[in-house]
Scaffold this motif. Structure first.
Motif, PDB file in Angstrom:
ATOM      1  N   ARG A 125     -37.323  23.089  -6.258  1.00 10.93           N
ATOM      2  CA  ARG A 125     -37.820  23.090  -7.630  1.00 10.93           C
ATOM      3  C   ARG A 125     -37.049  22.057  -8.461  1.00 10.93           C
ATOM      4  O   ARG A 125     -35.823  22.097  -8.512  1.00 10.93           O
ATOM      5  CB  ARG A 125     -37.667  24.480  -8.269  1.00 10.93           C
ATOM      6  N   VAL A 126     -37.772  21.170  -9.084  1.00 12.23           N
ATOM      7  CA  VAL A 126     -37.159  20.119  -9.902  1.00 12.23           C
ATOM      8  C   VAL A 126     -37.918  20.022 -11.213  1.00 12.23           C
ATOM      9  O   VAL A 126     -39.153  20.079 -11.234  1.00 12.23           O
ATOM     10  CB  VAL A 126     -37.206  18.748  -9.185  1.00 12.23           C
ATOM     11  N   SER A 127     -37.175  19.878 -12.303  1.00 10.80           N
ATOM     12  CA  SER A 127     -37.798  19.685 -13.611  1.00 10.80           C
ATOM     13  C   SER A 127     -37.475  18.285 -14.117  1.00 10.80           C
ATOM     14  O   SER A 127     -36.352  17.797 -13.958  1.00 10.80           O
ATOM     15  CB  SER A 127     -37.285  20.724 -14.619  1.00 10.80           C
ATOM     16  N   VAL A 128     -38.465  17.646 -14.715  1.00  9.04           N
ATOM     17  CA  VAL A 128     -38.300  16.307 -15.268  1.00  9.04           C
ATOM     18  C   VAL A 128     -38.568  16.365 -16.766  1.00  9.04           C
ATOM     19  O   VAL A 128     -39.653  16.770 -17.199  1.00  9.04           O
ATOM     20  CB  VAL A 128     -39.247  15.296 -14.596  1.00  9.04           C
ATOM     21  N   LEU A 129     -37.580  15.954 -17.543  1.00  4.89           N
ATOM     22  CA  LEU A 129     -37.704  15.919 -18.993  1.00  4.89           C
ATOM     23  C   LEU A 129     -37.886  14.467 -19.428  1.00  4.89           C
ATOM     24  O   LEU A 129     -37.029  13.619 -19.178  1.00  4.89           O
ATOM     25  CB  LEU A 129     -36.449  16.494 -19.655  1.00  4.89           C
TER      26      LEU A 129
END
Length: 291
Positions: A8-12
């Protein structure tokens, strides 16, 4: 073996670069959450399979790895300062363009909040992400670099420069400085021949192989600079490197002499200090001690 959390990776930040990073993650099968101030920026990525978070906080809480690709160092603080508690225990990979000092300050801020911090300098344009020739320089947490290298390598060849969080940014900006000065030199040359009816593309065809061949001299210059002896035989002297004829021709062609004049001033400063017989590499002393 990757865990569910590692997948799981989040990109802002979904400018052209942030969108390219997120798209590469989705294509590789990572559960990717994205957030952007302008929510519509996420639409194309949602169509690819990302999850769009309503708030930056929702995006942070969705993943163990949070990638910040924002406008500048101030925007990183603006977005993430209120979320320090949520980020605690997670890994922050900051690929926002910052100065080395800003990267170090962000690393200190992250450490105080219990956030694992890795800083990155992207040596590519968005279209190159995930393609041959793309590279990203990293510094900061070695543990984060090793643990998530499979993710980092999706975007380009990843290289670690040490635990000083500012080193990746320093290398990034130094390489860009070299590039922009080279580009300015090409533009100057193209402007010189334009009054003679030579197109910029025709000039580019001649300039590219010439400049490529000249980059073979970098290693020799580096060895001389590191050795500190600018009198090594076989070098072109500063006196011989006088650029007055190029400046005069540029003026005759009716163009600005600012670009080539800058180099001439670096040369002349060393000649005036009594080093005219020494090699061209000595101009680095003019750069180290401006004035």
């Amino acid at each position: 073996m990757t865990t569910n959390d590692d997948n799981r990776v989040s990109v802002l930040g979904l400018g052209a670069m942030g969108s390219a990073l997120a798209s590469a993650l989705v294509r590789a099968g990572y559960h990717t959450t994205v957030w952007n101030r302008s929510a519509a920026r996420a639409d194309a990525l949602v169509a690819q399979g990302t999850a769009a978070a309503r708030t930056a906080g929702d995006a942070v809480r969705a993943s163990r790895v949070v990638v910040a690709c924002l406008l500048d160092g101030a925007s990183v603080h603006e977005v993430l300062d209120p979320l320090a508690g949520d980020l605690a225990g997670r890994t922050l990979v900051n690929v926002t363009t910052t100065t080395p000092a800003e990267a170090r300050e962000l690393a200190d801020w992250a450490a105080a909040a219990g956030i694992e911090y890795l800083d990155g300098g992207i040596m590519a344009v968005p279209a190159m992400i995930g393609q041959p020739g793309s590279s990203i320089l990293y510094s900061g947490s070695r543990e984060a670099f090793d643990r998530y290298k499979a993710i980092l390598d999706l975007w380009g060849a990843s290289e670690y420069f040490g635990d000083d969080a500012g080193l990746a940014s320093l290398y990034d900006l130094a390489l860009l400085a070299s590039m922009y000065v080279m580009f300015a030199g090409f533009m100057h040359g193209a402007a010189m021949v334009a009054p003679a009816g030579v197109s910029a593309r025709e000039f580019a065809g001649r300039a590219a192989p010439w400049l490529t061949a000249m980059t073979g001299g970098f290693d020799g210059f580096g060895a001389i600079v590191d050795g500190g002896d600018y009198s090594v035989e076989g070098q072109q002297s500063l006196e011989f490197s006088d650029l007055s004829h190029i400046i005069a021709t540029s003026a005759e062609q009716g163009i600005s002499t600012e670009v080539i004049g800058m180099v001439q001033r670096l040369i002349q400063r060393q000649i005036d200090n009594g080093h005219g017989k020494e090699g061209f590499a000595r101009i680095i002393e003019s750069i180290k001690a401006p004035g």
